[in-house]
Scaffold this active site. Structure first.
Site, mmCIF file in Angstrom:
data_model
loop_
_atom_site.group_PDB
_atom_site.id
_atom_site.type_symbol
_atom_site.label_atom_id
_atom_site.label_comp_id
_atom_site.label_asym_id
_atom_site.label_seq_id
_atom_site.Cartn_x
_atom_site.Cartn_y
_atom_site.Cartn_z
ATOM 1 N N GLN A 1 -80.958 13.706 -12.163
ATOM 2 C CA GLN A 1 -82.128 14.208 -12.886
ATOM 3 C C GLN A 1 -82.281 15.702 -12.667
ATOM 4 O O GLN A 1 -82.606 16.451 -13.595
ATOM 5 C CB GLN A 1 -83.393 13.489 -12.430
ATOM 6 C CG GLN A 1 -84.668 14.017 -13.071
ATOM 7 C CD GLN A 1 -84.665 13.873 -14.582
ATOM 8 O OE1 GLN A 1 -84.412 12.788 -15.098
ATOM 9 N NE2 GLN A 1 -84.941 14.951 -15.287
ATOM 10 N N HIS B 1 -82.652 11.450 -6.421
ATOM 11 C CA HIS B 1 -82.327 11.290 -7.846
ATOM 12 C C HIS B 1 -81.619 12.572 -8.315
ATOM 13 O O HIS B 1 -82.137 13.323 -9.152
ATOM 14 C CB HIS B 1 -83.607 11.047 -8.647
ATOM 15 C CG HIS B 1 -83.376 10.531 -10.026
ATOM 16 N ND1 HIS B 1 -82.128 10.227 -10.533
ATOM 17 C CD2 HIS B 1 -84.264 10.255 -11.037
ATOM 18 C CE1 HIS B 1 -82.242 9.794 -11.764
ATOM 19 N NE2 HIS B 1 -83.518 9.798 -12.101
ATOM 20 N N CYS C 1 -89.550 13.829 -15.803
ATOM 21 C CA CYS C 1 -88.289 13.106 -15.995
ATOM 22 C C CYS C 1 -88.429 11.888 -16.894
ATOM 23 O O CYS C 1 -87.415 11.325 -17.321
ATOM 24 C CB CYS C 1 -87.687 12.733 -14.646
ATOM 25 S SG CYS C 1 -88.631 11.522 -13.703
ATOM 26 N N ARG D 1 -79.917 15.301 -19.836
ATOM 27 C CA ARG D 1 -79.382 14.250 -18.970
ATOM 28 C C ARG D 1 -77.969 13.874 -19.420
ATOM 29 O O ARG D 1 -77.101 13.557 -18.596
ATOM 30 C CB ARG D 1 -80.301 13.017 -19.005
ATOM 31 C CG ARG D 1 -81.606 13.157 -18.238
ATOM 32 C CD ARG D 1 -81.366 13.219 -16.730
ATOM 33 N NE ARG D 1 -80.599 12.058 -16.278
ATOM 34 C CZ ARG D 1 -81.133 10.883 -15.945
ATOM 35 N NH1 ARG D 1 -82.440 10.704 -16.023
ATOM 36 N NH2 ARG D 1 -80.377 9.904 -15.527
ATOM 37 N N ASP E 1 -94.091 13.528 -11.933
ATOM 38 C CA ASP E 1 -93.337 12.299 -12.170
ATOM 39 C C ASP E 1 -94.322 11.137 -12.083
ATOM 40 O O ASP E 1 -95.516 11.333 -11.811
ATOM 41 C CB ASP E 1 -92.227 12.177 -11.117
ATOM 42 C CG ASP E 1 -91.277 11.023 -11.368
ATOM 43 O OD1 ASP E 1 -91.282 10.471 -12.488
ATOM 44 O OD2 ASP E 1 -90.540 10.646 -10.436
ATOM 45 N N ARG F 1 -77.401 2.716 -9.899
ATOM 46 C CA ARG F 1 -78.846 2.979 -9.874
ATOM 47 C C ARG F 1 -79.463 1.841 -9.070
ATOM 48 O O ARG F 1 -79.542 0.699 -9.550
ATOM 49 C CB ARG F 1 -79.388 3.017 -11.303
ATOM 50 C CG ARG F 1 -80.853 3.396 -11.431
ATOM 51 C CD ARG F 1 -81.234 3.486 -12.900
ATOM 52 N NE ARG F 1 -82.659 3.699 -13.072
ATOM 53 C CZ ARG F 1 -83.257 4.885 -13.147
ATOM 54 N NH1 ARG F 1 -82.530 5.975 -13.060
ATOM 55 N NH2 ARG F 1 -84.560 4.977 -13.312
#
Length: 349
Positions: A166, A163, A298, A325, A258, A136
């Site tokens: 996600q 991403h 998310c 997730r 988001d 990440r």
């Protein structure tokens, strides 16, 4: 007799494929072992469906049937976190452990990626310790360098450009809620960021329409947009861009947003909040959407992005989305490390 039996088996096999999904046979034939997972741009529709199928199968067998599946026993994963995250860390650690493997969490204090040791050297060292690496990071180029140098699969846990893990959770959540993804319309209202980029690299491949509302100056990356336009044309789906949130929401099945201020953008917060005025998702936004509309985020969520009435309403799928997730990262890791074939029927995506 042999000819008759052969004809019967051929008919039965054709019925099996048609009954479950148009690409069930292709899903059965997919092999993702030893692949990198940096962006959904690199994965076709059957490969994405296969990951979702494995994820749903693991969720069914482990969560709902209580089975013990040590599919990754004896394996280890190195987890590099330049950016903190509740969901990415917890889903990966608990998921890998549940499958019998050993996760190792590496913070910036544990591993000075590209500082005290080059990214190239780090990639080669970790490949000797771990079977797979999740990173990440701030820059997508870091992931590309890791992938070029490591001899084990690299998973993008988040970068400035994409991403993808996600989106796997989002897709499984919508599949569970609607029973099928094909024909849905997803509306994004917010920043043209990495989550949106990953939606743009995947939805058209699953016959899902995408409508996007971003303030002027916050549009998605031009290269990502060009590829999304190509995919939309290839798969015959809608890709609509506007700066009007209500126009984008009209007729949508799913409303998504988001954070407006990502990590590393704190100095821009005041300006961004001004620029995103009017982009908060409310019941008024939903009033022009499809009657069956749902909401995704998310997380973590700020009140300016979506109000409490929507966020905590029955239309909100954010908590099942967060749980997924775990199941989707498990499905992905199993797909990249093994030749596992799900025991359940392919999803009718």
């Amino acid at each position: 007799m042999f000819s008759l039996r052969k004809s019967f088996l051929h008919t039965l096999r054709a019925f099996h494929v048609k009954s479950f999904s148009g690409s069930a046979a292709a899903q059965n034939a997919v092999c993702l072992k030893d692949r990198n997972f940096l962006t959904l741009k690199d994965f076709n529709s059957d490969e994405i469906k296969h990951i979702l199928w494995v994820s749903a199968d693991l969720k069914k067998r482990i969560k709902h049937e209580g089975q013990f599946l040590p599919l990754l026993q004896g394996r280890s994963i190195a987890m590099i976190f330049e950016k903190r995250s509740t969901r990415t860390r917890m889903s990966t650690e608990t998921g890998f452990s549940l499958l019998g493997g050993h996760p190792c969490f590496l913070t910036p204090q544990d591993i000075h990626l590209g500082v005290n040791e080059s990214t190239t050297d780090t990639a080669r060292v970790l490949a000797g310790f771990a079977d797979i690496v999740l990173a990440r990071v701030y820059s997508h180029s870091t992931l590309e360098e890791l992938a070029n140098q490591a001899s084990v699969p690299i998973i993008n846990g988040l970068s400035d450009l994409y991403h993808p893990i996600q989106i796997l959770a989002d897709l499984l959540t919508l599949q569970e809620h609607y029973g099928s993804l094909s024909g849905l319309t997803v509306t994004w209202i917010g920043d043209g960021n990495n989550v949106l980029h990953s939606l743009m690299m995947s939805l058209a491949k699953l016959n899902v329409n995408l409508r996007v509302a971003t303030p002027k100056g916050y549009e998605p990356d031009s290269r990502v947009l060009a590829e999304a336009q190509r995919l939309s044309k290839e798969h015959g789906t809608e890709l609509f861009l506007t700066s009007d949130p209500m126009a984008a929401a009209r007729g949508a099945n799913v409303l998504v947003t988001d954070t407006w201020v990502s990590m590393g953008q704190e100095e821009e917060k005041k300006q961004r909040l001004q620029d995103f005025h009017g982009y908060q998702i409310t019941m008024e936004t939903g009033s022009v959407a499809s009657p069956d509309w749902t909401f995704l985020h998310c997380l973590p969520r700020k009140a300016e992005e979506v109000d409490d009435e929507v966020f905590y309403s029955p239309r909100s799928l954010v908590f099942p989305e967060a749980e997924n997730r775990k199941w989707t990262i498990m499905g992905l890791m199993v797909s990249l490390l093994t030749n596992y074939t799900p025991k359940s029927r392919p999803l009718k995506i």
